[in-house]
Design a protein around this motif. Structure first.
Motif, PDB file in Angstrom:
ATOM      1  N   TYR A  13      38.966  30.019  31.325  1.00 41.42           N
ATOM      2  CA  TYR A  13      39.635  30.415  32.566  1.00 41.42           C
ATOM      3  C   TYR A  13      38.877  29.844  33.749  1.00 41.42           C
ATOM      4  CZ  TYR A  13      42.084  33.634  29.570  1.00 41.42           C
ATOM      5  OH  TYR A  13      42.851  34.156  28.561  1.00 41.42           O
ATOM      6  N   SER A  14      39.593  29.643  34.846  1.00 37.44           N
ATOM      7  CA  SER A  14      39.008  29.099  36.055  1.00 37.44           C
ATOM      8  C   SER A  14      39.340  29.999  37.237  1.00 37.44           C
ATOM      9  CB  SER A  14      39.578  27.696  36.304  1.00 37.44           C
ATOM     10  OG  SER A  14      39.158  27.206  37.565  1.00 37.44           O
ATOM     11  N   LEU A  15      38.500  29.919  38.272  1.00 35.39           N
ATOM     12  CA  LEU A  15      38.758  30.624  39.517  1.00 35.39           C
ATOM     13  C   LEU A  15      39.156  29.645  40.621  1.00 35.39           C
ATOM     14  CD1 LEU A  15      35.913  33.301  39.598  1.00 35.39           C
ATOM     15  CD2 LEU A  15      38.233  33.502  38.741  1.00 35.39           C
ATOM     16  N   HIS A  16      39.482  28.415  40.253  1.00 37.90           N
ATOM     17  CA  HIS A  16      39.845  27.395  41.241  1.00 37.90           C
ATOM     18  C   HIS A  16      41.032  27.856  42.090  1.00 37.90           C
ATOM     19  CE1 HIS A  16      40.201  23.497  43.070  1.00 37.90           C
ATOM     20  NE2 HIS A  16      41.491  23.497  42.784  1.00 37.90           N
ATOM     21  N   ASP A  17      40.881  27.767  43.394  1.00 38.65           N
ATOM     22  CA  ASP A  17      41.881  28.177  44.386  1.00 38.65           C
ATOM     23  C   ASP A  17      42.139  29.684  44.401  1.00 38.65           C
ATOM     24  OD1 ASP A  17      42.237  25.723  45.535  1.00 38.65           O
ATOM     25  OD2 ASP A  17      44.037  25.228  44.399  1.00 38.65           O
ATOM     26  N   MET A  18      41.262  30.465  43.799  1.00 39.89           N
ATOM     27  CA  MET A  18      41.417  31.915  43.814  1.00 39.89           C
ATOM     28  C   MET A  18      40.735  32.498  45.049  1.00 39.89           C
ATOM     29  SD  MET A  18      43.185  32.872  41.202  1.00 39.89           S
ATOM     30  CE  MET A  18      44.142  31.382  41.277  1.00 39.89           C
ATOM     31  N   HIS A  19      41.349  33.519  45.608  1.00 41.86           N
ATOM     32  CA  HIS A  19      40.845  34.213  46.788  1.00 41.86           C
ATOM     33  C   HIS A  19      40.130  35.487  46.323  1.00 41.86           C
ATOM     34  CE1 HIS A  19      40.794  35.309  51.023  1.00 41.86           C
ATOM     35  NE2 HIS A  19      41.172  36.529  50.658  1.00 41.86           N
ATOM     36  N   VAL A  20      38.828  35.578  46.581  1.00 42.45           N
ATOM     37  CA  VAL A  20      38.029  36.726  46.150  1.00 42.45           C
ATOM     38  C   VAL A  20      38.357  37.927  47.035  1.00 42.45           C
ATOM     39  CG1 VAL A  20      35.685  37.628  45.847  1.00 42.45           C
ATOM     40  CG2 VAL A  20      36.179  35.231  45.320  1.00 42.45           C
ATOM     41  N   THR A  21      38.670  39.050  46.396  1.00 44.36           N
ATOM     42  CA  THR A  21      39.019  40.260  47.144  1.00 44.36           C
ATOM     43  C   THR A  21      37.927  41.321  47.102  1.00 44.36           C
ATOM     44  OG1 THR A  21      40.159  41.185  45.216  1.00 44.36           O
ATOM     45  CG2 THR A  21      41.501  39.956  46.816  1.00 44.36           C
ATOM     46  N   ALA A  22      37.067  41.294  46.073  1.00 43.87           N
ATOM     47  CA  ALA A  22      36.038  42.331  45.974  1.00 43.87           C
ATOM     48  C   ALA A  22      34.930  41.925  45.016  1.00 43.87           C
ATOM     49  CB  ALA A  22      36.656  43.645  45.507  1.00 43.87           C
ATOM     50  N   PHE A  23      33.746  42.473  45.295  1.00 41.63           N
ATOM     51  CA  PHE A  23      32.604  42.412  44.388  1.00 41.63           C
ATOM     52  C   PHE A  23      32.286  43.861  44.040  1.00 41.63           C
ATOM     53  CE2 PHE A  23      32.011  38.875  47.392  1.00 41.63           C
ATOM     54  CZ  PHE A  23      31.882  37.797  46.528  1.00 41.63           C
ATOM     55  N   ASP A  24      32.465  44.262  42.804  1.00 40.01           N
ATOM     56  CA  ASP A  24      32.126  45.621  42.376  1.00 40.01           C
ATOM     57  C   ASP A  24      30.765  45.564  41.700  1.00 40.01           C
ATOM     58  OD1 ASP A  24      34.640  46.420  43.267  1.00 40.01           O
ATOM     59  OD2 ASP A  24      35.553  46.212  41.290  1.00 40.01           O
ATOM     60  N   VAL A  25      29.759  46.157  42.341  1.00 33.66           N
ATOM     61  CA  VAL A  25      28.383  46.088  41.852  1.00 33.66           C
ATOM     62  C   VAL A  25      27.935  47.453  41.357  1.00 33.66           C
ATOM     63  CG1 VAL A  25      25.993  45.618  42.498  1.00 33.66           C
ATOM     64  CG2 VAL A  25      27.831  44.217  43.446  1.00 33.66           C
ATOM     65  N   THR A  26      27.373  47.466  40.140  1.00 31.62           N
ATOM     66  CA  THR A  26      26.747  48.655  39.568  1.00 31.62           C
ATOM     67  C   THR A  26      25.449  48.197  38.904  1.00 31.62           C
ATOM     68  OG1 THR A  26      28.933  49.604  39.107  1.00 31.62           O
ATOM     69  CG2 THR A  26      27.045  50.606  38.007  1.00 31.62           C
ATOM     70  N   GLY A  27      24.326  48.541  39.519  1.00 31.21           N
ATOM     71  CA  GLY A  27      23.034  48.138  38.962  1.00 31.21           C
ATOM     72  C   GLY A  27      22.901  46.633  38.912  1.00 31.21           C
TER      73      GLY A  27
END
Length: 138
Positions: A13-27
């Motif tokens: 899978y690729s993230l090419h041309d994808m718009h990042v909406t969130a970073f969910d961080v836990t530890g």
């Protein structure tokens, strides 16, 4: 002369041309979410909903680079910050990923960040000792 060939890295899978909406961080784990899921790089080349999860992130070696290009100038200015600081200051990032690079325990995404009318080149450098997992909704 002995030749050692590093095989090409192919990810499903690729993230090419994808718009990042969130970073969910836990530890030391992070899930990177996009507006349109993932792009499948093998037949049937779909675009399923999904995200990318990283485990064992080495936060002290993970950075974000922001480069600003003034109008009509051949120079640029930039900023390097810890990835955690970037995530804290951009909880709903306007980041569009254009390129992905995979190395030994390192994933880099580069693209463009748009915030408050400012357009910057952005590179995310994620050092992770654990797995990179594509979370695909079926």
């Amino acid at each position: 002369m002995k030749q050692i060939i590093r095989p090409a890295i192919h990810v499903p899978y690729s993230l090419h041309d994808m718009h990042v909406t969130a970073f969910d961080v836990t530890g030391d784990c992070m899930v990177l979410r996009t507006q349109s899921g993932l792009v499948q790089t093998t037949a049937p080349y779909g675009q399923p909903d999904g995200a990318v999860a990283f485990s064992g992130i080495r936060w002290e070696f993970s950075f974000a680079y922001l480069l600003t290009f003034p109008p009509k100038a051949a120079t640029f200015s930039g900023e390097k910050m810890f990835l955690k600081d970037f995530i804290a200051s951009h909880p709903a990032p306007g980041l569009t990923i254009l390129d992905e690079t995979y190395g030994d325990h390192c994933t880099k995404y580069s693209g463009y960040l748009t915030t408050e009318g400012l357009y910057q080149e952005c590179i995310l450098e994620i050092h992770h000792q654990g797995d990179m997992v594509f979370l695909v909704e079926e």
